[in-house]
Design a protein around this motif. Structure first.
Motif, PDB file in Angstrom:
ATOM      1  N   MET A   1       0.829  -1.198   0.000  1.00 13.71           N
ATOM      2  CA  MET A   1       0.000   0.000   0.000  1.00 13.71           C
ATOM      3  C   MET A   1       0.869   1.256   0.000  1.00 13.71           C
ATOM      4  O   MET A   1       0.549   2.239  -0.645  1.00 13.71           O
ATOM      5  CB  MET A   1      -0.965   0.008   1.180  1.00 13.71           C
ATOM      6  N   CYS A   2       1.993   1.236   0.723  1.00 17.90           N
ATOM      7  CA  CYS A   2       2.887   2.395   0.728  1.00 17.90           C
ATOM      8  C   CYS A   2       3.451   2.642  -0.659  1.00 17.90           C
ATOM      9  O   CYS A   2       3.584   3.792  -1.091  1.00 17.90           O
ATOM     10  CB  CYS A   2       4.031   2.187   1.719  1.00 17.90           C
ATOM     11  N   ILE A   3       3.775   1.566  -1.372  1.00 20.23           N
ATOM     12  CA  ILE A   3       4.265   1.718  -2.742  1.00 20.23           C
ATOM     13  C   ILE A   3       3.197   2.394  -3.585  1.00 20.23           C
ATOM     14  O   ILE A   3       3.462   3.320  -4.336  1.00 20.23           O
ATOM     15  CB  ILE A   3       4.653   0.348  -3.336  1.00 20.23           C
ATOM     16  N   ARG A   4       1.964   1.945  -3.460  1.00 23.72           N
ATOM     17  CA  ARG A   4       0.871   2.521  -4.245  1.00 23.72           C
ATOM     18  C   ARG A   4       0.655   3.980  -3.876  1.00 23.72           C
ATOM     19  O   ARG A   4       0.446   4.823  -4.729  1.00 23.72           O
ATOM     20  CB  ARG A   4      -0.428   1.739  -4.031  1.00 23.72           C
ATOM     21  N   ASP A   5       0.683   4.272  -2.580  1.00 18.64           N
ATOM     22  CA  ASP A   5       0.473   5.658  -2.141  1.00 18.64           C
ATOM     23  C   ASP A   5       1.546   6.575  -2.697  1.00 18.64           C
ATOM     24  O   ASP A   5       1.249   7.649  -3.208  1.00 18.64           O
ATOM     25  CB  ASP A   5       0.488   5.753  -0.612  1.00 18.64           C
ATOM     26  N   SER A   6       2.806   6.151  -2.607  1.00 24.21           N
ATOM     27  CA  SER A   6       3.887   7.015  -3.054  1.00 24.21           C
ATOM     28  C   SER A   6       3.908   7.143  -4.573  1.00 24.21           C
ATOM     29  O   SER A   6       4.284   8.187  -5.098  1.00 24.21           O
ATOM     30  CB  SER A   6       5.234   6.507  -2.533  1.00 24.21           C
ATOM     31  N   ALA A   7       3.490   6.107  -5.288  1.00 23.76           N
ATOM     32  CA  ALA A   7       3.475   6.171  -6.752  1.00 23.76           C
ATOM     33  C   ALA A   7       2.489   7.224  -7.240  1.00 23.76           C
ATOM     34  O   ALA A   7       2.705   7.858  -8.262  1.00 23.76           O
ATOM     35  CB  ALA A   7       3.126   4.804  -7.331  1.00 23.76           C
ATOM     36  N   HIS A   8       1.409   7.416  -6.505  1.00 25.83           N
ATOM     37  CA  HIS A   8       0.392   8.386  -6.896  1.00 25.83           C
ATOM     38  C   HIS A   8       0.453   9.662  -6.065  1.00 25.83           C
ATOM     39  O   HIS A   8      -0.255  10.616  -6.349  1.00 25.83           O
ATOM     40  CB  HIS A   8      -1.012   7.763  -6.771  1.00 25.83           C
ATOM     41  N   ASN A   9       1.273   9.654  -5.004  1.00 25.20           N
ATOM     42  CA  ASN A   9       1.406  10.801  -4.109  1.00 25.20           C
ATOM     43  C   ASN A   9       0.056  11.212  -3.534  1.00 25.20           C
ATOM     44  O   ASN A   9      -0.337  12.384  -3.610  1.00 25.20           O
ATOM     45  CB  ASN A   9       2.085  11.972  -4.827  1.00 25.20           C
TER      46      ASN A   9
ATOM     47  N   GLU B   1      -3.152  10.036  -0.348  1.00 31.24           N
ATOM     48  CA  GLU B   1      -3.416   9.412   0.940  1.00 31.24           C
ATOM     49  C   GLU B   1      -3.926   7.989   0.738  1.00 31.24           C
ATOM     50  O   GLU B   1      -4.553   7.684  -0.282  1.00 31.24           O
ATOM     51  CB  GLU B   1      -4.454  10.227   1.714  1.00 31.24           C
ATOM     52  N   PRO B   2      -3.707   7.091   1.710  1.00 31.33           N
ATOM     53  CA  PRO B   2      -4.183   5.714   1.593  1.00 31.33           C
ATOM     54  C   PRO B   2      -5.688   5.623   1.323  1.00 31.33           C
ATOM     55  O   PRO B   2      -6.131   4.787   0.536  1.00 31.33           O
ATOM     56  CB  PRO B   2      -3.824   5.082   2.943  1.00 31.33           C
ATOM     57  N   GLY B   3      -6.459   6.495   1.956  1.00 32.45           N
ATOM     58  CA  GLY B   3      -7.908   6.479   1.751  1.00 32.45           C
ATOM     59  C   GLY B   3      -8.288   6.752   0.304  1.00 32.45           C
ATOM     60  O   GLY B   3      -9.278   6.215  -0.205  1.00 32.45           O
ATOM     61  N   GLN B   4      -7.482   7.570  -0.369  1.00 35.11           N
ATOM     62  CA  GLN B   4      -7.750   7.866  -1.775  1.00 35.11           C
ATOM     63  C   GLN B   4      -7.524   6.621  -2.639  1.00 35.11           C
ATOM     64  O   GLN B   4      -8.259   6.390  -3.600  1.00 35.11           O
ATOM     65  CB  GLN B   4      -6.876   9.019  -2.256  1.00 35.11           C
ATOM     66  N   ILE B   5      -6.524   5.829  -2.285  1.00 37.99           N
ATOM     67  CA  ILE B   5      -6.275   4.579  -3.013  1.00 37.99           C
ATOM     68  C   ILE B   5      -7.458   3.635  -2.811  1.00 37.99           C
ATOM     69  O   ILE B   5      -7.927   2.981  -3.747  1.00 37.99           O
ATOM     70  CB  ILE B   5      -4.960   3.918  -2.549  1.00 37.99           C
ATOM     71  N   VAL B   6      -7.962   3.561  -1.596  1.00 39.20           N
ATOM     72  CA  VAL B   6      -9.121   2.692  -1.311  1.00 39.20           C
ATOM     73  C   VAL B   6     -10.325   3.132  -2.147  1.00 39.20           C
ATOM     74  O   VAL B   6     -11.019   2.302  -2.740  1.00 39.20           O
ATOM     75  CB  VAL B   6      -9.458   2.707   0.200  1.00 39.20           C
TER      76      VAL B   6
ATOM     77  N   GLU C   1      -9.913  15.548  -0.688  1.00 40.47           N
ATOM     78  CA  GLU C   1      -9.110  14.365  -1.013  1.00 40.47           C
ATOM     79  C   GLU C   1      -9.999  13.250  -1.549  1.00 40.47           C
ATOM     80  O   GLU C   1      -9.660  12.580  -2.525  1.00 40.47           O
ATOM     81  CB  GLU C   1      -8.347  13.877   0.226  1.00 40.47           C
ATOM     82  N   ASN C   2     -11.137  13.052  -0.908  1.00 35.56           N
ATOM     83  CA  ASN C   2     -12.064  12.011  -1.359  1.00 35.56           C
ATOM     84  C   ASN C   2     -12.550  12.294  -2.778  1.00 35.56           C
ATOM     85  O   ASN C   2     -12.623  11.394  -3.615  1.00 35.56           O
ATOM     86  CB  ASN C   2     -13.261  11.899  -0.415  1.00 35.56           C
ATOM     87  N   ALA C   3     -12.867  13.548  -3.055  1.00 34.01           N
ATOM     88  CA  ALA C   3     -13.328  13.907  -4.399  1.00 34.01           C
ATOM     89  C   ALA C   3     -12.231  13.686  -5.433  1.00 34.01           C
ATOM     90  O   ALA C   3     -12.490  13.175  -6.523  1.00 34.01           O
ATOM     91  CB  ALA C   3     -13.796  15.361  -4.412  1.00 34.01           C
ATOM     92  N   ARG C   4     -11.001  14.032  -5.080  1.00 34.22           N
ATOM     93  CA  ARG C   4      -9.879  13.866  -6.014  1.00 34.22           C
ATOM     94  C   ARG C   4      -9.555  12.392  -6.255  1.00 34.22           C
ATOM     95  O   ARG C   4      -8.939  12.057  -7.269  1.00 34.22           O
ATOM     96  CB  ARG C   4      -8.651  14.600  -5.491  1.00 34.22           C
ATOM     97  N   ALA C   5      -9.958  11.526  -5.348  1.00 29.38           N
ATOM     98  CA  ALA C   5      -9.703  10.088  -5.522  1.00 29.38           C
ATOM     99  C   ALA C   5     -10.365   9.562  -6.784  1.00 29.38           C
ATOM    100  O   ALA C   5      -9.878   8.605  -7.392  1.00 29.38           O
ATOM    101  CB  ALA C   5     -10.200   9.312  -4.303  1.00 29.38           C
TER     102      ALA C   5
END
Length: 85
Positions: A13-21, A23-28, A53-57
């Motif tokens: 999950m950290c890899i995914r978060d950093s790849a997109h810069n 928050e974890p919740g946005q990835i979810v 942040e949620n909207a930008r997800a």
């Protein structure tokens, strides 16, 4: 084993978060929207920043590799029940 799976999942999950810069919740949220049959994700927010942040997800596009990694982490964490969902 559970500690190993959990730490591996967290690393993924950290890899995914950093790849997109993001928050974890946005990835979810992005993962949820990427599921077949899902057209939107209804999310709550504790403050205005989280609402933004949620909207930008919704703008995040996860690659098929990223989706597969997240799917594998879910199955590893929840077991076979996750496949039935």
């Amino acid at each position: 084993r559970d500690l190993h799976v959990r730490s591996r999942r967290q690393r993924q999950m950290c890899i995914r978060d950093s790849a997109h810069n993001v928050e974890p919740g946005q990835i979810v949220i992005a993962w949820t929207i990427a599921q077949k049959g899902i057209t939107f994700s209804l999310c709550g927010a504790r403050n205005a920043q989280q609402a933004l942040e949620n909207a930008r997800a919704g703008e995040i596009v996860l690659s098929s590799d990223e989706l597969a990694i997240i799917d594998q982490a879910i199955v590893a964490h929840l077991g076979p029940v996750a496949r039935a969902a």
